[in-house]
Design a protein around this motif. Sequence first.
Motif, short mmCIF file in Angstrom:
data_model
loop_
_atom_site.label_atom_id
_atom_site.label_comp_id
_atom_site.label_asym_id
_atom_site.label_seq_id
_atom_site.Cartn_x
_atom_site.Cartn_y
_atom_site.Cartn_z
N GLN A 8 6.40 -1.34 -3.07
CA GLN A 8 6.55 0.40 -2.76
C GLN A 8 5.13 0.84 -2.97
N ILE A 9 4.55 1.70 -2.19
CA ILE A 9 3.60 2.49 -2.06
C ILE A 9 3.61 3.94 -2.93
N ASP A 10 2.80 4.21 -3.54
CA ASP A 10 2.91 5.71 -4.16
C ASP A 10 1.85 6.00 -4.45
N ALA A 11 1.55 7.21 -4.24
CA ALA A 11 0.27 8.12 -4.22
C ALA A 11 0.08 8.49 -5.72
N VAL A 12 0.73 8.41 -6.66
CA VAL A 12 0.62 8.88 -8.03
C VAL A 12 -0.52 7.83 -8.55
N LEU A 15 -2.93 6.81 -13.43
CA LEU A 15 -3.39 5.50 -14.12
C LEU A 15 -4.23 4.55 -13.01
N ALA A 16 -3.28 4.29 -12.05
CA ALA A 16 -3.89 3.55 -10.83
C ALA A 16 -2.66 3.60 -9.90
N ARG A 17 -2.90 3.28 -8.53
CA ARG A 17 -1.90 3.28 -7.77
C ARG A 17 -0.73 2.20 -8.14
N SER A 18 0.62 2.78 -7.86
CA SER A 18 1.71 1.94 -8.52
C SER A 18 1.71 0.60 -7.93
N ALA A 41 -5.28 -8.47 2.90
CA ALA A 41 -3.87 -8.98 3.48
C ALA A 41 -3.41 -8.09 4.32
N ALA A 42 -3.57 -6.86 4.16
CA ALA A 42 -2.84 -5.91 4.98
C ALA A 42 -3.47 -5.08 6.05
N TYR A 43 -4.81 -5.21 5.99
CA TYR A 43 -5.72 -4.34 7.09
C TYR A 43 -6.39 -5.19 7.86
N PRO A 44 -6.27 -6.16 8.59
CA PRO A 44 -7.32 -6.74 9.36
C PRO A 44 -8.18 -6.10 10.37
N GLN A 45 -9.12 -7.00 10.81
CA GLN A 45 -10.05 -6.09 11.70
C GLN A 45 -9.43 -6.57 13.36
N TYR A 55 5.46 -0.51 6.23
CA TYR A 55 6.80 0.17 6.86
C TYR A 55 7.75 0.66 5.95
N TRP A 56 8.60 1.45 6.52
CA TRP A 56 9.69 2.08 5.59
C TRP A 56 10.56 0.92 5.23
N GLY A 57 10.59 0.54 3.68
CA GLY A 57 11.40 -0.62 3.10
C GLY A 57 12.41 -0.12 2.38
N HIS A 58 11.97 -0.18 0.82
CA HIS A 58 12.66 0.62 0.00
C HIS A 58 12.36 2.00 -0.04
N GLU A 59 11.10 2.28 0.04
CA GLU A 59 10.53 3.57 0.52
C GLU A 59 9.43 3.13 1.39
N ALA A 60 8.45 4.00 1.48
CA ALA A 60 7.04 3.44 2.06
C ALA A 60 6.49 2.15 1.48
N CYS A 61 6.58 1.08 2.02
CA CYS A 61 6.20 -0.13 1.37
C CYS A 61 5.22 -1.03 2.31
N TYR A 62 4.58 -1.94 1.43
CA TYR A 62 3.99 -3.39 2.10
C TYR A 62 5.08 -4.18 2.20
N VAL A 63 5.33 -4.67 3.64
CA VAL A 63 6.08 -5.65 3.85
C VAL A 63 5.62 -6.65 4.55
N ARG A 64 6.14 -8.29 4.42
CA ARG A 64 5.44 -9.18 5.04
C ARG A 64 5.60 -8.99 6.66
N VAL A 65 4.69 -9.43 7.41
CA VAL A 65 4.37 -9.19 8.70
C VAL A 65 5.45 -9.98 9.39
N ALA A 66 6.02 -11.14 8.91
CA ALA A 66 7.18 -11.84 9.60
C ALA A 66 8.54 -11.17 9.29
N ASP A 67 8.58 -10.15 8.59
CA ASP A 67 9.84 -9.40 8.33
C ASP A 67 9.77 -8.01 9.00
#
Length: 381
Positions: A8-12, A15-18, A41-45, A55-67
Amino acid sequence: MDALGLLQIDAVNVLARSHLLVLRARMGGTHDSVARLLARAAYPQRAGGCELTEYWGHEACYVRVADWPLFGWRMRRGAAGDMWSGYARFGRERQSEVREALAWLEAHGPAGSAELDAALGWGPGERGPWGTRSHGKLALAWLFWAGRVGVADRVGFVRRYDVIERVLPASVVASVVDEPEAHRALLTDAVGCLGVGAADDLIDYHRLPKRDARARINELVADGRLREVAVEGWDRPGYLPAAERAAPRRSRSVLLSPFDPLVWYRPRAERLFGFRYRIEIYTPKSKRRYGYFVMPFLHEHALVARVDVRFDRARRRLEVPASWTEPASWPDERAAERTALEALAAELRALAAWCGGEGVSVLSGGDLAGRLRSAVARRMA
């Protein structure tokens, strides 16, 4: 990510990004090294070079590309209007602007919402409960939910979107998984990530439609892909992967992000650990019980304390405004309590260093503050 399924990605950022804290609890490293690894891993050229995507998983999330194809049902439902009401209304009433935004991206490549607004001459946007959302932001949000664009990169914490064909491999974009089978795959993944879960726990992991998902769980049990079990202390059945056998695991002594999968579904955290948890970030300061950014402390297979933390970047120092024991699980034997205190003091020092800091200040809030301050002082001596 194979162990987590999604992140899950969170903007707070007190301390550091969640999402970095979730990785830190499992990987260690430093803040910057973990952030660089995630970005690679997430932002290739080039399309096809990434392992993760947003994508939207649990909330805004990183998910595996294969998923990514497993969320096609959510994209199809979203395009039909089943998404957050503000996005759905914009897509329904301003589809010409959605098409214009997509055409601009196809012609010009990645852009954030501000770039898109400027390029298309769009105005300041619409006022909503979370502030003003520009037309560029709303158009991109609709396209992202519908799977037409993806996140190509981020500048700071700002997303830059591109058409999905330039973000993900063609084989992934072309893959179509029907809704029932996607739900079965996501539920199987969820139980593998959780280890054991009740039906509600599995459904919440990817925020699946409840009635549909319950039917899919019954199907998974019937065809042998899940095993229904009794869990001591639970008033409902649990589920395990069919081949899973209980085995001893080492428990780390580590502070957890409020958005960590171990605790993000509060009923499961209470059922497993007797730990009643509420994020108070959006609670008025005068009404907070424990603090703004409170991290549960995992120690010896239990959540034994909760610690409010913040990082003073100017002083490069980790501050602990309040620290609290968890009465049901804090050790009551002297030697065990000392071990827990020393482990928490060590973890705070390690967290400060991970953030790039040089020390820890324990303030006076909470019933653990005095003992924890002494333990930290012993560590620093």
